[in-house]
Design a protein around this motif. Structure first.
Motif, PDB file in Angstrom:
ATOM      1  N   VAL A 219      47.959  17.553 103.002  1.00 36.09           N
ATOM      2  CA  VAL A 219      47.452  18.515 103.993  1.00 36.09           C
ATOM      3  C   VAL A 219      46.499  17.802 104.943  1.00 36.09           C
ATOM      4  O   VAL A 219      46.520  18.022 106.153  1.00 36.09           O
ATOM      5  N   GLU A 220      45.654  16.924 104.385  1.00 38.87           N
ATOM      6  CA  GLU A 220      44.670  16.222 105.215  1.00 38.87           C
ATOM      7  C   GLU A 220      45.360  15.356 106.283  1.00 38.87           C
ATOM      8  O   GLU A 220      44.821  15.136 107.364  1.00 38.87           O
ATOM      9  N   ASP A 221      46.579  14.869 105.968  1.00 41.01           N
ATOM     10  CA  ASP A 221      47.283  14.022 106.924  1.00 41.01           C
ATOM     11  C   ASP A 221      47.793  14.804 108.127  1.00 41.01           C
ATOM     12  O   ASP A 221      47.874  14.276 109.229  1.00 41.01           O
ATOM     13  N   VAL A 222      48.171  16.044 107.885  1.00 42.54           N
ATOM     14  CA  VAL A 222      48.727  16.817 109.005  1.00 42.54           C
ATOM     15  C   VAL A 222      47.723  17.809 109.587  1.00 42.54           C
ATOM     16  O   VAL A 222      47.938  18.314 110.675  1.00 42.54           O
ATOM     17  N   ALA A 223      46.630  18.044 108.889  1.00 43.97           N
ATOM     18  CA  ALA A 223      45.640  19.010 109.383  1.00 43.97           C
ATOM     19  C   ALA A 223      44.286  18.321 109.552  1.00 43.97           C
ATOM     20  O   ALA A 223      43.280  18.768 109.035  1.00 43.97           O
ATOM     21  N   SER A 224      44.304  17.232 110.303  1.00 40.64           N
ATOM     22  CA  SER A 224      43.053  16.511 110.568  1.00 40.64           C
ATOM     23  C   SER A 224      43.150  15.836 111.937  1.00 40.64           C
ATOM     24  O   SER A 224      44.245  15.504 112.392  1.00 40.64           O
ATOM     25  N   PRO A 225      42.023  15.613 112.599  1.00 43.88           N
ATOM     26  CA  PRO A 225      42.056  14.920 113.902  1.00 43.88           C
ATOM     27  C   PRO A 225      42.655  13.528 113.772  1.00 43.88           C
ATOM     28  O   PRO A 225      43.403  13.095 114.646  1.00 43.88           O
ATOM     29  N   ALA A 226      42.372  12.833 112.640  1.00 39.65           N
ATOM     30  CA  ALA A 226      42.918  11.476 112.472  1.00 39.65           C
ATOM     31  C   ALA A 226      44.442  11.538 112.374  1.00 39.65           C
ATOM     32  O   ALA A 226      45.151  10.705 112.955  1.00 39.65           O
TER      33      ALA A 226
END
Ligand code: BJW
Length: 243
Positions: free
Chosen positions: A39-46
């Motif tokens: 989730v962090e990969d697709v829901a983060s500014p980075a």
């Protein structure tokens, strides 16, 4: 039973679990993964900086998947209680699916943004309604910037990991909690208690001496912070809780 009288204010927090019975998969259903991406990969500014097309595909699929999705008995139970309490009710949702509004809830604060809205990554035009499920491989660009001769990507109007929640949203919650005083009651529904600041609301309430309830399909990590726990599907438990 969550019994309320004229001295009470009710603050409600909802998460992905309340929409599960409408057919929307919860965040951590698939182990927090979408096509192998966290989730962090697709829901983060980075993640967006690294691969905007991937992120837009993720959100475009979710926009398309909303077709025909309707609120369930859990959403409707919260509408009923709001009608009784009026301004003594505030619903804070982490969900971006718009189902509380579709059910008829009016005092809703969408803490993590809205799926069907986009904004420019460069200019300060206001976020705008955008229901488009973009074709894979197409990065949507800002028309306002283009007219000014610049190229600028659009992005979903969503609060990603590491981004700050709108200050106005937190201020509205603080104002509600202050107004409620000792009569504050708190109900969290369908949330894993993993993501802050939402997961910390129960501690804010406890510090004020307010009582708290949790309705969830399973015991979440912060279950011990609540006074009352009702395990089960929100669509069945909520109507009984307010009966
Ligand atoms: C049922 C059911 C049924 C199933 N009936 N139940 C303090 C401590 C540690 C970390 C932090 C902290 N403060 C901030 C952070 C960092 C970070 C964070 O929390 N990280 C943690 C993972 C550790 N927070 C942030 O970055 C936030 N920003 C912020 O605080 O700004 C200040 C800051 C800036 C920079 C650095 C540090 C601070 C922003 C968080 C935004 C989260 N956004 C997401 C993705 C975007 C939305 C989208 O694309 O949809 O929002 S993350 C994702 O998780 C999504 C959800 O809204 C959110 C919460 O998930 P939720 O709703 O709880 O869903 P699930 O799937 O996890 O759980 C569902 C539950 O329902 C399960 O328990 C099921 O059992 C249950 N269930 N069916 C009832 N029928």
């Amino acid at each position: 039973m969550l019994n309320l009288d004229a001295s009470n204010h009710l603050l409600v927090l909802t998460g992905a679990g309340i929409s599960a019975e409408s057919g929307i998969p919860t965040f951590r259903d698939a182990g927090g993964l979408w096509e192998g991406n966290s989730v962090e990969d697709v829901a983060s500014p980075a993640g967006f900086l690294r691969d905007p097309l991937l992120v837009w595909r993720f959100y475009s699929e979710r926009r398309a998947a909303m077709e025909g999705v309707t609120p369930n008995a859990g959403h409707r139970a919260l509408v009923d209680v709001e009608r009784q309490l009026g301004d003594r009710f505030l619903l804070v949702t982490q969900n971006i699916d718009g189902l509380h509004g579709a059910a008829g809830s009016e005092r809703v604060l969408e803490l993590h943004g809205t799926l069907m809205r986009s904004r420019c990554t460069v200019c300060d035009r206001a976020p705008f309604e955008d229901r488009t499920a973009y074709r894979a491989g197409v990065a949507p660009m800002c028309g306002v910037c283009r007219r000014a001769g610049k190229d600028a990507l659009l992005r979903p109007d969503i609060v990603w990991f590491g981004e700050t929640i709108a200050a106005g949203a937190l201020a509205r919650i603080a104002e509600f909690v202050d107004r409620a005083g000792a009569g504050l009651r708190y109900l969290a529904v369908g949330t894993s208690g993993l993501v802050y600041p939402a997961a910390g609301l129960v501690d804010v309430v406890r510090a004020r001496g307010g009582r708290s309830w949790l309705v969830n399909a399973e015991r979440p990590v912060n279950a011990g912070s609540f006074d009352e726990l009702a395990l089960g599907p929100a669509g069945q438990v909520l109507p009984q809780l307010f009966a």
